[in-house]
Design an enzyme around this catalytic site. Structure first.
Site, PDB file in Angstrom:
ATOM      1  CG  HIS A 124    -107.459-134.368 -69.685  1.00  0.00           C
ATOM      2  ND1 HIS A 124    -107.134-134.598 -70.972  1.00  0.00           N
ATOM      3  CD2 HIS A 124    -107.429-133.049 -69.180  1.00  0.00           C
ATOM      4  CE1 HIS A 124    -107.484-133.210 -71.371  1.00  0.00           C
ATOM      5  NE2 HIS A 124    -107.587-132.518 -70.495  1.00  0.00           N
ATOM      6  CG  ASN A 197    -106.392-130.409 -74.879  1.00  0.00           C
ATOM      7  OD1 ASN A 197    -106.246-131.234 -74.163  1.00  0.00           O
ATOM      8  ND2 ASN A 197    -107.082-129.226 -74.733  1.00  0.00           N
ATOM      9  CG  HIS A 388     -96.322-128.950 -63.173  1.00  0.00           C
ATOM     10  ND1 HIS A 388     -97.437-128.123 -63.259  1.00  0.00           N
ATOM     11  CD2 HIS A 388     -95.449-128.454 -62.419  1.00  0.00           C
ATOM     12  CE1 HIS A 388     -96.896-126.916 -62.751  1.00  0.00           C
ATOM     13  NE2 HIS A 388     -95.894-127.333 -62.149  1.00  0.00           N
TER      14      HIS A 388
END
Length: 739
Positions: A124, A197, A388
């Site tokens: 990413h 995603n 996170h």
């Protein structure tokens, strides 16, 4: 002109939030002014709700609460605030003599430049970001205690980062790849990071396989080739030995792997999470983002060309839409599954390679996110934002999904590597908008420590940080009962690797299925190891008979037999062709030259603008062109733009203009390439003959999506309808076009 003075109330709370947290908004005004001429003005879409951006906050003076000042006053200074008299020359012994070691200004400037880079993300790395707001429209209080999912009166600020997975930070936006869709919610209870995603499943079931997966899809290590591409031996060797990846492979090889825009792709939380309500009851949940513009993609030839013509295509598209106040919007949806109903879905809900078909577990839309502000600085925000999965709020909890559990460990580790410190949470873009109070301290780049002499807990000497029970907002983990012997083993319920791959492929339309076949032919055609090709065909044989046969024919290999699941019912929701369609925010190229019918151009521009469609005048030269209605400004020359940067094409009439364009090979190519990529074309007057000559196929003017007429006014409505359709897959003879 007086210099800007420090704000005497810079540290005062504003609505309960200190100015230090709001520092991330500093400089937005200047950033917006700078980006506007780069992106160009455009029409605001009447169909997109105008949600005002968060008000910019003026830069502040440096200090322990205000953060470091970087744009205070009008004079150039060193980082210590010393005004610089000459920033063009080093300090020398004589004008031609050696540079002196005492030149502290040179030393500071070069030292900082030499240390500007931080490690890029392993995956990413290539991304684009935007600020926005989230508003809940339907309370989920029955299922969760999370305030952002129960309070319909609240507005929650968000920052979203879209990304490719494979390529480096400097790679192209349009490579075939999964896309990251990560959202940071700055809630009143703390930060919640939904890190997903644009594809609802993943390659692997257990996080221990992740390093090998990434090594395999990254460039091969000897020469670091190819960049941002999985079309090589290592990746397909790994996949051919990892059957659990077959469902994900179907998605990445589909049109979902090459989105038209990050504004036109779905987002998924991928994993199964838990919602926990005030009574402590748990409900399984999958999180979804649904773009209000629908899901739309590029074609493969177009995606490859954009990688060279405009490698920043997606980043530019997102920034321009926000700059033009065509704010991207995504509906927030949830799939909810009671624990007692888990057995009804027919697969293990902890398997990250499986989705929940919407026909079995409907997606309930409960909120909407609007992205309404571009970052003021890419590095400070888009690059330094740290996500996170362990950043959650009360009422949202985890499951035993083994891939999710590994990600919970990995994300903190990767931030430590990138920032070199545990204090990345104090960077403005990462700061919580809720109160933060604990006794963590020190380490590199610490902005502030807890005041006072107490730095431990429990204490009785005046510390003000105390634990909060659940009734006061404290986070309490769901008391799931777990048991079993320690073992490195995979549950037998994770063993079906093909049924949902079949489900996805058979849920696609005919053209979409062909695109998957063509993508596999391309990727496997780059593989030089025959054994890998044979193993991949053996896996595909378990997905669909037509699929494996056509791929095998393309590779010149025999078609193997397989065992395809029976009784698989298609899920229409999996086809992007069945998502909403709209002309809003699309871009139209107006290809013309001197001598064009000016009234047709202005009439078309006005009609497109009414429907939220942007347009650019493209001609053989920059500046202005002479039309029958006077001079007209040119946005780009044919030399600096290509058809792949637009969604549709209009060619106005005018005998002189048509004669010029017929003699221009780039103009002819522009038209035929637009046709080959199944896009809408409108031509009026003499331009009809230009389109006929350029494309050169039978009855081109009556092909689907080709609109013709005498004037712009006579074709505008039909042209907009064609643009709404997006691609005209029923167009014939495109393979005869050489573009």
């Amino acid at each position: 002109m007086s210099e800007q003075q420090p704000d005497p109330v810079a540290d005062a709370p504003q609505g309960g939030v200190t100015r230090r947290r709001l520092l991330q908004a500093a400089g937005i005004g200047a950033g917006a002014a700078a980006v506007a001429p780069v992106l160009g003005a455009g029409a605001a879409s009447p169909a997109v709700a105008a949600v005002a951006p968060v008000a910019p906050v003026a830069p502040v003076a440096d200090g322990p609460s205000g953060g470091p000042g970087v744009d205070v006053g009008s004079r150039l200074t060193t980082n210590q605030g010393l005004r610089i008299a000459d920033d063009q020359n080093s300090l020398h012994a004589g004008s031609r003599g050696p540079t002196l070691l005492e030149d502290f200004a040179l030393r500071e400037k070069i030292m900082h430049f030499d240390h500007e880079r931080i490690p890029e993300r392993v995956v990413h790395a290539r991304g684009a970001g935007a600020h926005g707001v989230f508003r809940l429209t339907r309370s989920l209080e029955r299922f969760t205690r999370a305030k952002l999912l129960t309070d319909t009166s609240a507005t929650t600020e968000v920052f979203v980062r879209f990304s490719t997975v494979n390529g480096s930070r400097g790679s192209a936006d349009t490579a075939r790849d999964a896309r990251g869709f990560a959202t940071k919610f700055y809630t009143s209870e703390g930060v919640w990071d939904l890190v997903g995603n644009n594809i609802p499943v993943f390659f692997i079931q257990d996080a221990i396989k992740f390093p090998d997966l990434v090594h395999a899809f990254k460039p091969e290590p000897m020469l670091e080739l190819p960049q941002a591409s999985t079309a090589h031996n290592n990746f397909w060797d790994y996949i051919s030995l990892t059957p659990e990846s077959m469902h994900m492979i179907m998605w990445v090889m589909s049109d979902r792997g090459i989105p038209r825009s990050v504004r036109m792709m779905e987002g998924f939380g991928v994993h199964t999470f838990r919602l926990v309500n005030a009574a402590g009851n748990s409900t399984y949940v999958k999180f979804h983002w649904k773009p209000t513009l629908g899901v739309h993609s590029l074609v493969w030839d177009e995606a490859q060309k954009l990688g060279g013509v405009d490698p920043d295509f997606h980043r530019r598209d997102l920034a321009r839409a926000i700059n033009d106040k065509q704010y991207p919007q995504f509906d927030f949806g949830v799939q909810l599954l009671a624990e007692r109903d888990v057995a009804k879905v027919g697969f293990d809900i902890l398997d990250a390679t499986k989705l929940w078909p919407e026909e079995v577990v409907p997606v309930v839309r409960v909120g909407q996110m609007t992205l309404n502000r571009n970052p003021y600085n890419y590095f400070a925000e888009t690059e330094q934002v740290a996500f996170h999965l362990g950043h959650v709020v009360p009422g949202i909890d985890f499951t035993d999904d083994p891939l999710l559990q590994g990600r919970l460990f990995s994300y903190l580790d990767t931030q430590l590597n990138r920032f070199g410190s545990a204090n990345f949470h104090q960077l403005p873009i990462n700061q919580s908008h809720a109160a933060v109070n604990n006794y963590q301290q020190d380490s590199a780049m610490r902005y502030a420590n807890h005041p006072g002499n107490v730095n431990y807990e429990p204490n009785s000497l005046g510390g003000d940080a105390t634990e909060a029970p659940a009734s006061k907002g404290g986070y309490v983990s769901y008391p799931e009962i777990v048991s079993g012997p320690k073992a490195r083993a995979r549950s037998a319920t994770f063993s079906d690797h093909f049924t949902q791959a079949t489900l996805f492929f058979r849920s696609l339309t005919g053209p979409e299925q062909q695109h998957v076949i063509d993508a596999l032919r391309f990727e496997l055609g780059k593989v030089s190891a025959p054994a890998v090709k044979h193993r991949m065909l053996a896996l595909l044989a378990n997905v669909d008979g037509r699929l494996v046969h056509e791929v095998a024919v393309g590779l010149g290999l025999p078609t193997p037999g397989g065992k395809v699941a029976t009784g698989v019912k298609p899920s229409p929701a999996l086809s992007e062709d069945r998502t909403p369609k709209s002309p809003h925010t699309r871009r139209v190229a107006i290809l013309t030259a001197d001598g064009a019918h000016g009234a047709d151009i202005t009439d078309m521009q006005q009609q497109l603008k009414k429907d939220g469609v942007g347009s650019d005048v493209i001609a053989p030269h920059e500046g202005t062109i002479a039309t029958t209605a006077g001079k007209l400004a040119v946005n780009y020359s044919i030399l600096t733009t290509r058809s792949v940067q637009y969604d549709a094409l209009y060619v106005p009439g005018g005998a002189a203009a048509v004669t010029t364009l017929k003699a221009n090979g780039d103009a002819v190519h522009f038209i035929e390439e637009t046709f080959k990529h199944y896009k809408s074309i409108a031509a009026t007057g003499a331009a009809q003959d230009l389109v006929r000559t350029a494309v050169g196929v039978t009855n081109v003017l009556t092909q689907p999506g080709v609109i013709t007429g005498s004037t712009a006014k006579t074709v505008a409505a039909a042209f907009l309808t064609a643009i709404t359709t997006d691609r005209h897959w029923n167009r014939t003879e495109t393979d005869r076009v050489s573009a």
